[in-house]
Design a protein around this motif. Sequence first.
Motif, PDB file in Angstrom:
ATOM      1  N   GLU A  31       0.674  -1.283   0.101  1.00  0.00           N
ATOM      2  CA  GLU A  31      -0.086   0.049  -0.089  1.00  0.00           C
ATOM      3  C   GLU A  31       0.875   1.361   0.168  1.00  0.00           C
ATOM      4  OE1 GLU A  31      -3.327  -0.222   0.085  1.00  0.00           O
ATOM      5  OE2 GLU A  31      -2.912  -2.241  -0.243  1.00  0.00           O
ATOM      6  N   GLY A  67      -3.099  -3.292   4.198  1.00  0.00           N
ATOM      7  CA  GLY A  67      -4.151  -2.679   3.717  1.00  0.00           C
ATOM      8  C   GLY A  67      -5.098  -3.917   3.448  1.00  0.00           C
ATOM      9  N   TRP A  68      -4.917  -5.079   3.631  1.00  0.00           N
ATOM     10  CA  TRP A  68      -5.799  -6.154   3.561  1.00  0.00           C
ATOM     11  C   TRP A  68      -6.502  -6.122   4.748  1.00  0.00           C
ATOM     12  CZ3 TRP A  68      -7.647  -7.535  -0.870  1.00  0.00           C
ATOM     13  CH2 TRP A  68      -6.748  -7.753  -1.878  1.00  0.00           C
ATOM     14  N   ASP A  70      -9.204  -5.655   7.530  1.00  0.00           N
ATOM     15  CA  ASP A  70     -10.111  -4.474   7.772  1.00  0.00           C
ATOM     16  C   ASP A  70     -10.114  -3.975   9.129  1.00  0.00           C
ATOM     17  OD1 ASP A  70     -12.675  -6.496   5.913  1.00  0.00           O
ATOM     18  OD2 ASP A  70     -11.115  -5.192   5.376  1.00  0.00           O
ATOM     19  N   HIS A  71     -10.572  -2.725   9.234  1.00  0.00           N
ATOM     20  CA  HIS A  71     -10.789  -2.144  10.594  1.00  0.00           C
ATOM     21  C   HIS A  71     -12.324  -2.024  11.184  1.00  0.00           C
ATOM     22  CE1 HIS A  71      -6.466  -0.665  10.524  1.00  0.00           C
ATOM     23  NE2 HIS A  71      -6.813  -0.294   9.106  1.00  0.00           N
ATOM     24  N   SER A 166      -9.058  -0.177   4.865  1.00  0.00           N
ATOM     25  CA  SER A 166      -8.533  -1.153   3.863  1.00  0.00           C
ATOM     26  C   SER A 166      -8.891  -1.055   2.747  1.00  0.00           C
ATOM     27  CB  SER A 166      -8.671  -2.598   4.379  1.00  0.00           C
ATOM     28  OG  SER A 166      -9.834  -2.856   3.971  1.00  0.00           O
ATOM     29  N   GLN A 169     -12.199  -2.433   2.114  1.00  0.00           N
ATOM     30  CA  GLN A 169     -13.200  -1.704   2.503  1.00  0.00           C
ATOM     31  C   GLN A 169     -13.677  -0.591   1.711  1.00  0.00           C
ATOM     32  OE1 GLN A 169     -11.368  -1.087   6.607  1.00  0.00           O
ATOM     33  NE2 GLN A 169     -13.121  -1.659   7.496  1.00  0.00           N
TER      34      GLN A 169
END
Length: 215
Positions: A31, A67-68, A70-71, A166, A169
Amino acid sequence: MALASVRAQAEKTRPPRALWTSAMLGRPVGEPEDPAFQLRIIRAALRLLERTDGPVILEDFPDDPPGWVDHPGWTAPGTDPSDAFAAELTAMLPLWQVAQARFGRTSVGLSFQAPEAWPGFVAALLDGGLPTVAALGTTALSARFLCDDIKALYGEAAQAVGPAPSARQVDGWFWRRTAAGGLLRRLRLVAMQSENNALKTVGGRFFVPAPWVEG
């Protein structure tokens, strides 16, 4: 030495050295804004040049880009998915401006149109017209780059405040929950039914990524 985003392709082409990563296409070292992770991939790739057990070496980088991940609880600010595109875009513009100040850049601008002109241009396309931006010369290019600008503006605005979501997302939010995502799918169908072959081609290939065509 090749950085491979598609492992099957590397297996088929068999470069002397290849490092496969699970990063998104177009982001072979991970990312943006994550130099530490990017450096890990580059160093792992360069280490393949030190090995002598070839002639073909294909290794997998062990970790997914951050970046893969998820938050939990993340939602894009300022958007009601039931809004029409024009109203939704109006809500997104201030957030996009905040994002520009935050990151010091924007990738919006390929369409040679101000965002305020986008709804009218899209409306003309949906009505079967062939509007054209003078700087681009054809309806096909004008429409393609407008779609790119819409996706870019929303993606940047989604990251205006708070921790970075991400990439998955952002994509899921845009294509599942925004009026703009639905509009681009509709625009794709209209373009594919057009008698303008160039518009038909770019509409089918570039307006909507394959995973989101039916979503």
